[in-house]
Scaffold this motif. Structure first.
Motif, mmCIF file in Angstrom:
data_model
loop_
_atom_site.group_PDB
_atom_site.id
_atom_site.type_symbol
_atom_site.label_atom_id
_atom_site.label_comp_id
_atom_site.label_asym_id
_atom_site.label_seq_id
_atom_site.Cartn_x
_atom_site.Cartn_y
_atom_site.Cartn_z
ATOM 1 N N ALA A 9 0.840 -1.205 0.000
ATOM 2 C CA ALA A 9 0.000 0.000 0.000
ATOM 3 C C ALA A 9 0.873 1.253 0.000
ATOM 4 O O ALA A 9 0.545 2.253 -0.648
ATOM 5 C CB ALA A 9 -0.929 -0.006 1.201
ATOM 6 N N ARG A 10 1.976 1.200 0.709
ATOM 7 C CA ARG A 10 2.883 2.358 0.708
ATOM 8 C C ARG A 10 3.518 2.539 -0.656
ATOM 9 O O ARG A 10 3.712 3.671 -1.117
ATOM 10 C CB ARG A 10 3.964 2.164 1.772
ATOM 11 C CG ARG A 10 3.436 2.118 3.198
ATOM 12 C CD ARG A 10 4.576 2.108 4.202
ATOM 13 N NE ARG A 10 4.094 1.805 5.550
ATOM 14 C CZ ARG A 10 4.200 0.627 6.119
ATOM 15 N NH1 ARG A 10 4.788 -0.375 5.465
ATOM 16 N NH2 ARG A 10 3.741 0.420 7.351
ATOM 17 N N ARG A 11 3.862 1.425 -1.318
ATOM 18 C CA ARG A 11 4.498 1.519 -2.634
ATOM 19 C C ARG A 11 3.527 1.965 -3.709
ATOM 20 O O ARG A 11 3.947 2.526 -4.722
ATOM 21 C CB ARG A 11 5.091 0.162 -3.017
ATOM 22 C CG ARG A 11 6.318 -0.221 -2.218
ATOM 23 C CD ARG A 11 7.052 -1.365 -2.890
ATOM 24 N NE ARG A 11 6.223 -2.559 -2.980
ATOM 25 C CZ ARG A 11 6.197 -3.513 -2.055
ATOM 26 N NH1 ARG A 11 6.934 -3.400 -0.970
ATOM 27 N NH2 ARG A 11 5.429 -4.564 -2.217
ATOM 28 N N LYS A 12 2.228 1.708 -3.524
ATOM 29 C CA LYS A 12 1.247 2.051 -4.539
ATOM 30 C C LYS A 12 0.798 3.512 -4.480
ATOM 31 O O LYS A 12 -0.167 3.896 -5.116
ATOM 32 C CB LYS A 12 0.015 1.140 -4.413
ATOM 33 C CG LYS A 12 0.240 -0.261 -4.931
ATOM 34 C CD LYS A 12 -1.028 -1.076 -4.854
ATOM 35 C CE LYS A 12 -0.815 -2.453 -5.463
ATOM 36 N NZ LYS A 12 -0.534 -2.397 -6.897
ATOM 37 N N GLN A 13 1.483 4.320 -3.712
ATOM 38 C CA GLN A 13 1.118 5.722 -3.578
ATOM 39 C C GLN A 13 1.277 6.445 -4.915
ATOM 40 O O GLN A 13 2.379 6.569 -5.444
ATOM 41 C CB GLN A 13 2.006 6.397 -2.522
ATOM 42 C CG GLN A 13 1.765 7.877 -2.354
ATOM 43 C CD GLN A 13 0.426 8.149 -1.670
ATOM 44 O OE1 GLN A 13 -0.054 7.341 -0.901
ATOM 45 N NE2 GLN A 13 -0.158 9.276 -1.959
ATOM 46 N N ALA A 14 0.185 6.881 -5.494
ATOM 47 C CA ALA A 14 0.205 7.670 -6.727
ATOM 48 C C ALA A 14 -0.166 9.116 -6.386
ATOM 49 O O ALA A 14 -0.952 9.361 -5.480
ATOM 50 C CB ALA A 14 -0.778 7.100 -7.753
ATOM 51 N N TYR A 15 0.425 10.052 -7.097
ATOM 52 C CA TYR A 15 0.169 11.454 -6.795
ATOM 53 C C TYR A 15 0.284 12.281 -8.056
ATOM 54 O O TYR A 15 0.918 11.893 -9.040
ATOM 55 C CB TYR A 15 1.163 11.950 -5.736
ATOM 56 C CG TYR A 15 2.606 11.840 -6.131
ATOM 57 C CD1 TYR A 15 3.288 12.903 -6.729
ATOM 58 C CD2 TYR A 15 3.310 10.669 -5.920
ATOM 59 C CE1 TYR A 15 4.596 12.787 -7.103
ATOM 60 C CE2 TYR A 15 4.628 10.549 -6.287
ATOM 61 C CZ TYR A 15 5.283 11.606 -6.874
ATOM 62 O OH TYR A 15 6.592 11.490 -7.264
ATOM 63 N N VAL A 16 -0.371 13.437 -8.008
ATOM 64 C CA VAL A 16 -0.366 14.367 -9.141
ATOM 65 C C VAL A 16 0.794 15.338 -8.975
ATOM 66 O O VAL A 16 0.951 15.960 -7.929
ATOM 67 C CB VAL A 16 -1.700 15.136 -9.223
ATOM 68 C CG1 VAL A 16 -1.618 16.228 -10.292
ATOM 69 C CG2 VAL A 16 -2.846 14.175 -9.540
ATOM 70 N N GLU A 17 1.586 15.427 -10.016
ATOM 71 C CA GLU A 17 2.670 16.404 -10.022
ATOM 72 C C GLU A 17 2.402 17.431 -11.124
ATOM 73 O O GLU A 17 2.247 17.079 -12.291
ATOM 74 C CB GLU A 17 4.022 15.738 -10.258
ATOM 75 C CG GLU A 17 5.168 16.728 -10.234
ATOM 76 C CD GLU A 17 6.525 16.059 -10.236
ATOM 77 O OE1 GLU A 17 7.509 16.745 -10.548
ATOM 78 O OE2 GLU A 17 6.584 14.866 -9.942
ATOM 79 N N ARG A 18 2.317 18.666 -10.722
ATOM 80 C CA ARG A 18 2.023 19.720 -11.685
ATOM 81 C C ARG A 18 3.287 20.061 -12.483
ATOM 82 O O ARG A 18 4.333 20.347 -11.903
ATOM 83 C CB ARG A 18 1.516 20.971 -10.977
ATOM 84 C CG ARG A 18 0.230 20.742 -10.194
ATOM 85 C CD ARG A 18 -0.314 22.043 -9.649
ATOM 86 N NE ARG A 18 -1.528 21.830 -8.844
ATOM 87 C CZ ARG A 18 -2.300 22.805 -8.391
ATOM 88 N NH1 ARG A 18 -1.973 24.071 -8.645
ATOM 89 N NH2 ARG A 18 -3.369 22.532 -7.686
ATOM 90 N N ILE A 19 3.147 20.042 -13.780
ATOM 91 C CA ILE A 19 4.259 20.441 -14.653
ATOM 92 C C ILE A 19 4.135 21.912 -15.016
ATOM 93 O O ILE A 19 5.116 22.653 -15.027
ATOM 94 C CB ILE A 19 4.283 19.557 -15.915
ATOM 95 C CG1 ILE A 19 4.489 18.089 -15.513
ATOM 96 C CG2 ILE A 19 5.373 20.002 -16.874
ATOM 97 C CD1 ILE A 19 4.425 17.133 -16.670
ATOM 98 N N VAL A 20 2.905 22.336 -15.325
ATOM 99 C CA VAL A 20 2.634 23.744 -15.650
ATOM 100 C C VAL A 20 1.468 24.199 -14.783
ATOM 101 O O VAL A 20 0.392 23.597 -14.816
ATOM 102 C CB VAL A 20 2.290 23.927 -17.147
ATOM 103 C CG1 VAL A 20 1.947 25.386 -17.439
ATOM 104 C CG2 VAL A 20 3.453 23.463 -18.019
ATOM 105 N N GLN A 21 1.678 25.242 -13.999
ATOM 106 C CA GLN A 21 0.617 25.802 -13.157
ATOM 107 C C GLN A 21 -0.413 26.541 -14.023
ATOM 108 O O GLN A 21 -0.095 27.019 -15.106
ATOM 109 C CB GLN A 21 1.214 26.773 -12.136
ATOM 110 C CG GLN A 21 2.150 26.125 -11.130
ATOM 111 C CD GLN A 21 1.424 25.278 -10.111
ATOM 112 O OE1 GLN A 21 0.205 25.333 -9.981
ATOM 113 N NE2 GLN A 21 2.169 24.463 -9.388
ATOM 114 N N PRO A 22 -1.665 26.622 -13.547
ATOM 115 C CA PRO A 22 -2.676 27.386 -14.303
ATOM 116 C C PRO A 22 -2.222 28.840 -14.478
ATOM 117 O O PRO A 22 -1.966 29.546 -13.507
ATOM 118 C CB PRO A 22 -3.925 27.288 -13.423
ATOM 119 C CG PRO A 22 -3.720 26.074 -12.590
ATOM 120 C CD PRO A 22 -2.247 25.994 -12.343
ATOM 121 N N ASN A 23 -2.098 29.267 -15.714
ATOM 122 C CA ASN A 23 -1.585 30.623 -15.982
ATOM 123 C C ASN A 23 -2.706 31.649 -15.959
ATOM 124 O O ASN A 23 -3.887 31.329 -16.140
ATOM 125 C CB ASN A 23 -0.887 30.662 -17.340
ATOM 126 C CG ASN A 23 -1.865 30.434 -18.490
ATOM 127 O OD1 ASN A 23 -2.499 29.380 -18.572
ATOM 128 N ND2 ASN A 23 -1.991 31.419 -19.375
#
Length: 366
Positions: A312-326
């Motif tokens: 469960a710890r290894r399956k941690q998925a997350y959103v990483e922002r590449i470009v912020q809302p301009n």
């Protein structure tokens, strides 16, 4: 002079070219509202999932990979009615796109009717778009609005919703994984406890702790008694041969008889009756085996639970922002000049086609 020239134009050219071009110039030049576009880009990462090709290979080199299921879930949620309902909390979306400051042709519910939620959703689909690049696993979120602040604000809200969706999927996946493993541990504990209680109850009922060990002790005791019996009988034979009138003969006879009876009694406790240790050993072994098997199942379930927690710890998925809302500083739509020119060119093409059709009809008629 200009009026006379327009009158001299053919009706077909006037209908297909002049009027549409004038209407396009009127709409794009005076009526169409400025549209501001805010764009953001993000990627969903997971430490243990296989990475795709292209940009994903670079992520794989850093022990991070694109989480495909979460990407599609976030993408579908942003384009869903639930996202619109959350975005339109307290009528924020309706106010932003239905204000009278927006052109009559562009704003929502320009006619002032009572629109349904489906009408709002159809309008929403035209203003919000989500594109997923399968090569790089990058998702591009685009929001069109009539003010720069609204475009950036709604884009930021949708991006936060996408992050919340991924986090919710993560939490649910981890909870399900651990819950199933915990349930197996609970079941194994119950079986182990039941097997231990059954074994203890049988020990109390049968009056034995371990039939095999007790039988070993009994056999050792019988062996000693048999040795003593042999020695007594040997001594008795010697006395009868050399001193038959010796008073010890009766004593040895009585002793031999007692030892023989004791041996028979002890043998009966070990085997030969329903209450013997041998008859009790089968039931005891079955219960002991069930208890051992239940204990092994419990140990295996507890190991699986620990592995599930680590997984469960290894399956941690997350959103990483590449470009912020301009925050857009210029309206990119509508493309006014291109719209007018496109209308004019399409009118010319339509006029040419219709003129050729009319000429062919007239020639055929003549």
């Amino acid at each position: 002079m200009i009026v006379n020239k327009i009158k001299n134009l053919r009706p077909v050219f006037l209908t297909t070219v002049v009027i549409p071009t004038l209407l396009a110039a009127l709409y794009f030049g005076l009526l169409a509202s400025d549209v501001y576009i805010s764009e953001s880009r993000f990627i969903v990462r997971s430490p243990d999932k296989p990475a795709p090709t292209g940009f994903g290979v670079l992520l794989k080199g850093a022990s991070l990979a694109g989480a495909g299921e979460e990407i599609y879930a976030a993408q579908d949620y942003v384009a869903s009615r639930d996202a619109l309902q959350a975005l339109n909390k307290d009528g924020a979306f309706t106010r932003a796109y239905g204000t009278t400051a927006v052109s009559f042709f562009d704003r929502f519910n320009a006619g002032g009717f009572h629109p349904t939620f489906e009408d709002l959703y159809k309008y929403y689909e035209k203003k919000v778009s989500v594109a997923h690049d399968t090569t790089s696993s990058i998702v591009t979120l685009t929001v069109r609005a009539f003010t720069p602040r609204d475009a950036q604000h709604f884009n930021e809200q949708l991006l936060e919703m996408a992050e919340a969706t991924v986090n919710k999927l993560n939490d649910r996946g981890r909870q399900d994984l651990i819950r199933f493993a915990s349930r197996e541990v609970d079941d194994a504990k119950a079986k182990s406890q039941a097997a231990a209680l059954a074994l203890s109850a049988y020990r109390n009922q049968a009056g034995v702790v371990d039939p095999e060990k007790q039988a070993t002790v009994q056999i050792q005791m019988i062996s000693k008694l048999q040795d003593e019996l042999i020695a007594t009988r040997t001594q008795l034979l010697e006395l009868r041969a050399f001193a038959p009138q010796n008073p010890q003969v009766e004593v040895l006879v009585t002793r031999a008889r007692g030892l023989s009876g004791e041996i028979d009694e002890q043998l009966g406790l070990v085997a030969g009756s329903q209450k013997s240790l041998s008859s009790r050993a089968a039931q005891y072994q079955r219960l002991a085996l069930e208890s051992q098997f239940a204990d092994k199942q419990l140990a295996s379930a507890m190991t699986s639970l620990e592995e599930a927690r680590n997984e469960a710890r290894r399956k941690q998925a997350y959103v990483e922002r590449i470009v912020q809302p301009n925050l857009p500083d210029d309206a990119l739509e509508p493309r006014r000049l291109r719209g007018i020119i496109s209308t004019f060119i399409l009118g010319i093409v339509a006029w040419g086609v219709i003129s050729m059709l009319i000429a062919g009809v007239l020639e055929h008629k003549d």
